[in-house]
Scaffold this active site. Structure first.
Site, PDB file in Angstrom:
ATOM      1  N   ARG A 204       0.726  -1.442   0.139  1.00  0.00           N
ATOM      2  CA  ARG A 204      -0.053   0.133   0.433  1.00  0.00           C
ATOM      3  C   ARG A 204       0.689   1.227   0.394  1.00  0.00           C
ATOM      4  NH1 ARG A 204      -5.616  -0.048   2.629  1.00  0.00           N
ATOM      5  NH2 ARG A 204      -4.921   1.836   3.063  1.00  0.00           N
TER       6      ARG A 204
ATOM      7  N   HIS B 254       5.247 -25.691  11.692  1.00  0.00           N
ATOM      8  CA  HIS B 254       6.749 -26.954  11.164  1.00  0.00           C
ATOM      9  C   HIS B 254       7.023 -27.735  12.875  1.00  0.00           C
ATOM     10  CE1 HIS B 254       7.345 -22.471  10.202  1.00  0.00           C
ATOM     11  NE2 HIS B 254       7.567 -22.316  11.601  1.00  0.00           N
TER      12      HIS B 254
HETATM   13  C1  BG6 Z   1       8.688 -18.634  12.334  1.00  0.00           C
HETATM   14  C2  BG6 Z   1       7.857 -18.080  13.516  1.00  0.00           C
HETATM   15  O1  BG6 Z   1       7.839 -19.457  10.787  1.00  0.00           O
HETATM   16  O2  BG6 Z   1       9.456 -19.257  12.856  1.00  0.00           O
HETATM   17  C3  BG6 Z   1       8.659 -17.604  14.695  1.00  0.00           C
HETATM   18  O3  BG6 Z   1       6.157 -17.021  13.340  1.00  0.00           O
HETATM   19  C4  BG6 Z   1       9.685 -18.356  14.669  1.00  0.00           C
HETATM   20  O4  BG6 Z   1       7.630 -17.704  15.410  1.00  0.00           O
HETATM   21  C5  BG6 Z   1      10.275 -18.895  13.050  1.00  0.00           C
HETATM   22  O5  BG6 Z   1      11.078 -17.912  15.491  1.00  0.00           O
HETATM   23  C6  BG6 Z   1      11.698 -19.816  13.749  1.00  0.00           C
HETATM   24  O6  BG6 Z   1      12.149 -20.036  12.153  1.00  0.00           O
HETATM   25  P1  BG6 Z   1      13.435 -19.914  12.442  1.00  0.00           P
HETATM   26  O7  BG6 Z   1      13.852 -20.284  10.755  1.00  0.00           O
HETATM   27  O8  BG6 Z   1      14.172 -18.859  13.023  1.00  0.00           O
HETATM   28  O9  BG6 Z   1      14.091 -21.399  13.041  1.00  0.00           O
END
Ligand code: BG6
Length: 489
Positions: free
Chosen positions: A51, A242
């Site tokens: 935006r 995850h």
């Molecule tokens: C994200 C979450 O999907 O993954 C975050 O929203 C988290 O809260 C992050 O910190 C962790 O990912 P990575 O790749 O840093 O381990």
């Protein structure tokens, strides 16, 4: 060892949320890295859209500043960055304004020959409007695909609404639901470890495995993203996506191939076999935690409430679960899952704890530790198989537990590409293997919804843990009741 890169077909990508955190920290840097490695052809286009009204020059300045601030690497070169910028454009799009959609159309390839990617790096509440806008402005052609960034809703119902809305514009095989964990090298190595070796398979079940631990610990807090995080909490933010993906890759049957649907089918079977957690068992099977002030890496850090600047909140920044996969392979094997912010260290690992030997020939005085397979996803990526060996020397038999160590750092010198680098190129190649199918997201939400509803109906409180610790005592008690304990982080 060096990597070779096969260039992808020329493409154009529109990053909605182009001025946002994800675009500046991850997406643009990832595209730059792929460009530097010669994977992105020069006819490609990268269009930031948001935006904010700003000129292309201002946008270029913004992404360069962000790159230099966040990408702590030696990949930056003035010359390469300048060539990369030739690909980049910026368009201000207010989804309610037809003229803005027309401007976006003007920035896109007229011949409609380039692969077209729309990356929605923004809150899911806007996905529907954007897809409708694309449809109305006739910008979504046959070669186009859409990437949906998480969170995909906050429960099954809202995810379903989003999927319906997006599905009205893009068919399922053109929707890329991203979970960036699947783009991590070591997460993909799970498939190779399990299905590229014959040794593990005969031991990979309830007969040999005592329990499994899946830990994703972070030392960072929730500060800076409080508005999002406080409405989400660790279960929605980390487990629904995850951690459940890690669980699937660890527990699924061998897929027929690495084709997207072969893989996803096996993952969905695991999600559907997860034993429900509801009001009847939520207290024994789950722990919610929230950090209070403490010390992380020798620095004092504030509590969650100060981090997110709220006066009160019962949002969980930590969650531990005792899950089970109800099928022939896994029935009765506890799967302990935990994730939290502001823990003692950043560490993600999967631990396969094998059963003890059925009978010790060494007598009661000599302890024989059961084998353990530790798959370290980050940092210090490695696979360690802990085994018993004889300690050399005279003076009686002594056993020692030592790892067979398959360390990435010892064996490879290549730079590990960021997860987004691989995933973005997969979108362009049209490879859906590392993206979630709709029914996979549905199944993950249905299981998590059971927990969320049970927390709500039973009023399960958060247990507090000091920042810099390994989580609340309640999580230790949950495992102690099963006769188990968490591995140290
Ligand atoms: C994200 C979450 O999907 O993954 C975050 O929203 C988290 O809260 C992050 O910190 C962790 O990912 P990575 O790749 O840093 O381990």
């Amino acid at each position: 060892m060096s990597s070779t890169f096969v260039p992808v077909e020329p493409f154009e990508i529109v990053v909605f949320g182009g001025t946002g955190d994800l675009a500046r920290r991850k997406l643009i840097p990832s595209l730059y890295h792929r460009f530097c490695d010669g994977q992105i052809p020069a006819q490609s286009k990268i269009i930031g859209a948001s935006r904010s009204v700003m000129s292309r020059d201002d946008y270029l300045e913004m992404i360069q500043t962000a790159y230099l601030q966040f990408s702590n690497d030696d990949q930056f070169s003035e010359e390469k960055w300048a060539s990369f910028c030739n690909l980049v454009d910026y368009v201000s799009v207010d989804v309610t304004k037809d003229d803005d959609w027309a401007d976006l159309g003007k920035a896109l390839d007229k011949s409609n020959k380039l692969i077209r990617v729309f990356y929605l790096a923004m809150p899911p509440g806007l996905f529907s409007d954007i897809c409708q806008g694309l449809k109305k402005a006739k910008l979504a052609h046959k070669q186009s695909r859409v990437v949906l960034e998480k969170p995909l809703g906050r429960d099954f119902e809202s995810a379903n609404e989003i999927n319906e809305a997006v599905g009205r514009v893009f068919s399922e095989n053109r929707i890329y639901r991203i979970d960036h964990f699947l783009g991590k090298e070591t997460v993909q190595n799970l498939l190779v470890l399990r299905f590229g070796n014959v040794l593990l398979e005969p031991l990979w079940d309830k007969n040999s495995i005592e329990h499994i631990e899946i830990t994703v610990a972070e030392d960072i807090g929730a500060g800076g993203r409080g508005a999002y995080y406080d409405k989400s909490g660790a279960l929605r933010d980390m487990v629904q996506n995850h951690l459940l993906q890690l669980l699937c890759l660890t527990m699924m049957e061998a897929p027929g191939s690495t084709d997207a649907d072969d893989l996803r089918l096996e993952k969905i079977k695991v999600l559907r076999a997860l034993s429900p957690i509801d009001a009847s068992n939520v207290k024994e099977k789950t722990v919610r935690g929230q950090y209070v002030k403490g010390r992380v890496k020798d620095a004092s850090v504030p509590d969650y409430l100060s981090d997110v600047e709220f006066d009160e909140s019962t949002t969980e920044t930590y969650v531990a679960l005792h899950a089970e996969v109800n099928n022939w392979r896994w029935a009765g094997v506890p799967i302990y899952i935990r994730t939290g912010k502001r823990m003692s260290a950043r560490r993600s690992e999967i631990i396969i704890q094998f059963k003890p030997v059925p009978h010790s020939i060494f007598g009661p005085e000599i302890k024989v530790n059961p084998n353990k397979l530790v798959i370290r996803l980050q940092p210090d990526e490695a696979v360690n198989l802990w085994m018993e060996i004889k300690e050399p020397g005279a003076g009686g038999l002594r056993l020692k537990t030592l790892p067979l160590n398959l360390s990435y750092a010892d064996n490879f010198t290549v730079r590990y590409p960021d997860a987004y680098e691989r995933l973005l190129m997969d979108v362009v190649r049209g490879n859906l293997s590392l993206f979630m199918r709709r029914d996979e997201v549905d199944a993950a939400w249905r299981w998590c919804d059971g927990i969320l509803e049970a927390w709500e109906s039973t009023g399960q409180p958060v247990s507090y843990y000091p920042a810099g610790s390994d989580g609340p005592d309640a999580a230790d008690r949950m495992l102690a009741e099963q006769g188990d304990e968490w591995s140290a982080i």
